[in-house]
Motif scaffolding. Structure first.
Motif, PDB file in Angstrom:
ATOM      1  N   ILE A  14       8.033  -4.019   1.229  1.00 32.30           N
ATOM      2  CA  ILE A  14       6.825  -4.220   2.044  1.00 32.30           C
ATOM      3  C   ILE A  14       6.631  -3.057   3.017  1.00 32.30           C
ATOM      4  O   ILE A  14       5.511  -2.580   3.209  1.00 32.30           O
ATOM      5  N   LYS A  15       7.704  -2.566   3.615  1.00 29.37           N
ATOM      6  CA  LYS A  15       7.589  -1.400   4.505  1.00 29.37           C
ATOM      7  C   LYS A  15       7.070  -0.183   3.743  1.00 29.37           C
ATOM      8  O   LYS A  15       6.253   0.583   4.256  1.00 29.37           O
ATOM      9  N   GLN A  16       7.529  -0.026   2.511  1.00 22.86           N
ATOM     10  CA  GLN A  16       7.045   1.090   1.687  1.00 22.86           C
ATOM     11  C   GLN A  16       5.570   0.895   1.348  1.00 22.86           C
ATOM     12  O   GLN A  16       4.795   1.855   1.349  1.00 22.86           O
ATOM     13  N   TYR A  17       5.160  -0.355   1.091  1.00 20.75           N
ATOM     14  CA  TYR A  17       3.735  -0.639   0.862  1.00 20.75           C
ATOM     15  C   TYR A  17       2.921  -0.239   2.100  1.00 20.75           C
ATOM     16  O   TYR A  17       1.894   0.432   1.997  1.00 20.75           O
ATOM     17  N   ILE A  18       3.359  -0.663   3.272  1.00 28.60           N
ATOM     18  CA  ILE A  18       2.626  -0.389   4.515  1.00 28.60           C
ATOM     19  C   ILE A  18       2.463   1.117   4.714  1.00 28.60           C
ATOM     20  O   ILE A  18       1.375   1.595   5.017  1.00 28.60           O
ATOM     21  N   GLU A  19       3.535   1.865   4.516  1.00 27.53           N
ATOM     22  CA  GLU A  19       3.466   3.322   4.668  1.00 27.53           C
ATOM     23  C   GLU A  19       2.538   3.942   3.616  1.00 27.53           C
ATOM     24  O   GLU A  19       1.699   4.789   3.932  1.00 27.53           O
ATOM     25  N   GLY A  20       2.671   3.514   2.371  1.00 32.50           N
ATOM     26  CA  GLY A  20       1.844   4.057   1.304  1.00 32.50           C
ATOM     27  C   GLY A  20       0.371   3.711   1.463  1.00 32.50           C
ATOM     28  O   GLY A  20      -0.499   4.551   1.242  1.00 32.50           O
ATOM     29  N   ALA A  21       0.074   2.467   1.847  1.00 35.21           N
ATOM     30  CA  ALA A  21      -1.313   2.043   2.037  1.00 35.21           C
ATOM     31  C   ALA A  21      -1.950   2.770   3.219  1.00 35.21           C
ATOM     32  O   ALA A  21      -3.121   3.148   3.166  1.00 35.21           O
ATOM     33  N   ALA A  22      -1.186   2.962   4.273  1.00 32.66           N
ATOM     34  CA  ALA A  22      -1.708   3.661   5.454  1.00 32.66           C
ATOM     35  C   ALA A  22      -2.158   5.073   5.092  1.00 32.66           C
ATOM     36  O   ALA A  22      -3.213   5.533   5.524  1.00 32.66           O
ATOM     37  N   PHE A 109       1.532 -11.126  -1.137  1.00 34.50           N
ATOM     38  CA  PHE A 109       2.168 -10.408  -2.231  1.00 34.50           C
ATOM     39  C   PHE A 109       3.023 -11.373  -3.045  1.00 34.50           C
ATOM     40  O   PHE A 109       3.917 -12.018  -2.485  1.00 34.50           O
ATOM     41  N   SER A 110       2.750 -11.461  -4.338  1.00 33.52           N
ATOM     42  CA  SER A 110       3.655 -12.148  -5.263  1.00 33.52           C
ATOM     43  C   SER A 110       4.609 -11.087  -5.768  1.00 33.52           C
ATOM     44  O   SER A 110       4.181 -10.030  -6.235  1.00 33.52           O
ATOM     45  N   MET A 111       5.890 -11.381  -5.659  1.00 36.52           N
ATOM     46  CA  MET A 111       6.905 -10.393  -6.023  1.00 36.52           C
ATOM     47  C   MET A 111       7.899 -11.008  -6.995  1.00 36.52           C
ATOM     48  O   MET A 111       8.152 -12.216  -6.953  1.00 36.52           O
ATOM     49  N   SER A 112       8.432 -10.175  -7.863  1.00 37.12           N
ATOM     50  CA  SER A 112       9.467 -10.600  -8.802  1.00 37.12           C
ATOM     51  C   SER A 112      10.604  -9.596  -8.768  1.00 37.12           C
ATOM     52  O   SER A 112      10.368  -8.397  -8.631  1.00 37.12           O
ATOM     53  N   LYS A 113      11.806 -10.107  -8.913  1.00 39.51           N
ATOM     54  CA  LYS A 113      12.958  -9.226  -9.029  1.00 39.51           C
ATOM     55  C   LYS A 113      13.108  -8.893 -10.505  1.00 39.51           C
ATOM     56  O   LYS A 113      13.392  -9.760 -11.329  1.00 39.51           O
ATOM     57  N   ILE A 120       6.129  -5.675  -6.658  1.00 35.49           N
ATOM     58  CA  ILE A 120       4.907  -6.423  -6.394  1.00 35.49           C
ATOM     59  C   ILE A 120       4.213  -6.623  -7.742  1.00 35.49           C
ATOM     60  O   ILE A 120       3.951  -5.655  -8.453  1.00 35.49           O
ATOM     61  N   VAL A 121       3.935  -7.874  -8.089  1.00 35.33           N
ATOM     62  CA  VAL A 121       3.252  -8.160  -9.344  1.00 35.33           C
ATOM     63  C   VAL A 121       1.800  -8.576  -9.110  1.00 35.33           C
ATOM     64  O   VAL A 121       0.994  -8.545 -10.030  1.00 35.33           O
ATOM     65  N   ASN A 122       1.486  -8.947  -7.881  1.00 36.65           N
ATOM     66  CA  ASN A 122       0.122  -9.334  -7.548  1.00 36.65           C
ATOM     67  C   ASN A 122      -0.073  -9.197  -6.036  1.00 36.65           C
ATOM     68  O   ASN A 122       0.804  -9.549  -5.261  1.00 36.65           O
ATOM     69  N   LYS A 123      -1.231  -8.666  -5.659  1.00 38.48           N
ATOM     70  CA  LYS A 123      -1.618  -8.630  -4.252  1.00 38.48           C
ATOM     71  C   LYS A 123      -2.958  -9.349  -4.147  1.00 38.48           C
ATOM     72  O   LYS A 123      -3.933  -8.973  -4.790  1.00 38.48           O
ATOM     73  N   THR A 124      -2.979 -10.410  -3.367  1.00 38.52           N
ATOM     74  CA  THR A 124      -4.209 -11.126  -3.072  1.00 38.52           C
ATOM     75  C   THR A 124      -4.450 -10.966  -1.580  1.00 38.52           C
ATOM     76  O   THR A 124      -3.504 -11.029  -0.796  1.00 38.52           O
ATOM     77  N   TYR A 125      -5.678 -10.696  -1.204  1.00 39.65           N
ATOM     78  CA  TYR A 125      -5.916 -10.505   0.220  1.00 39.65           C
ATOM     79  C   TYR A 125      -7.153 -11.274   0.674  1.00 39.65           C
ATOM     80  O   TYR A 125      -8.031 -11.618  -0.109  1.00 39.65           O
TER      81      TYR A 125
END
Length: 132
Positions: A14-22, A109-113, A120-125
């Protein structure tokens, strides 16, 4: 509740998502999204519906980073993580996107290992308004 080790791994994604999205940085986003991941949501503008595959989402994210230069207004925080075995749901709140309009989103975020990595397999917002 997620086990500590799993929570830490999910939080790292999630931290990597936040940095990448920013930054709109696809090199940061690509490794954390499954190749078949999807994005669903509404707005902005109000009433516009999004249903995108991963590549279309990345193209949009690169074109409209959430904290474009000079930046400094975007903030995001991990609100909760619920994990059951190799599946998890992470909720993130984002605000200050695109400057002073105070556009805000709640991301689910729906996530799967997969193997030994969380993806991340799905992002709904939900868009909560502003910047319309």
């Amino acid at each position: 509740m997620a086990k500590i080790d799993e929570y830490d791994a999910i939080e790292k994604v999630i931290k990597q998502y936040i940095e990448g999205a920013a930054k709109g940085d696809i090199k940061l986003l690509a490794p954390i999204f499954d190749e078949k991941a999807r994005l669903f949501g509404e707005g902005p503008p109000k009433g516009k519906r999004y249903d995108l595959d991963r590549d279309a989402y990345f193209k949009d994210q690169a074109a409209m980073p959430l904290d474009p230069p000079p930046g400094g207004k975007y903030r995001a925080r991990l609100v909760s993580v619920q994990q059951i075995g190799p599946s998890a749901i992470a909720i993130v709140e984002e605000d200050g996107c695109w400057g002073p309009q105070n556009v805000s989103f709640v991301d689910i975020f729906s996530m799967s290992k997969i193997g030994d990595q969380w993806k991340i397999v799905n992002k709904t917002y939900t868009w909560t308004g502003g910047g319309d």
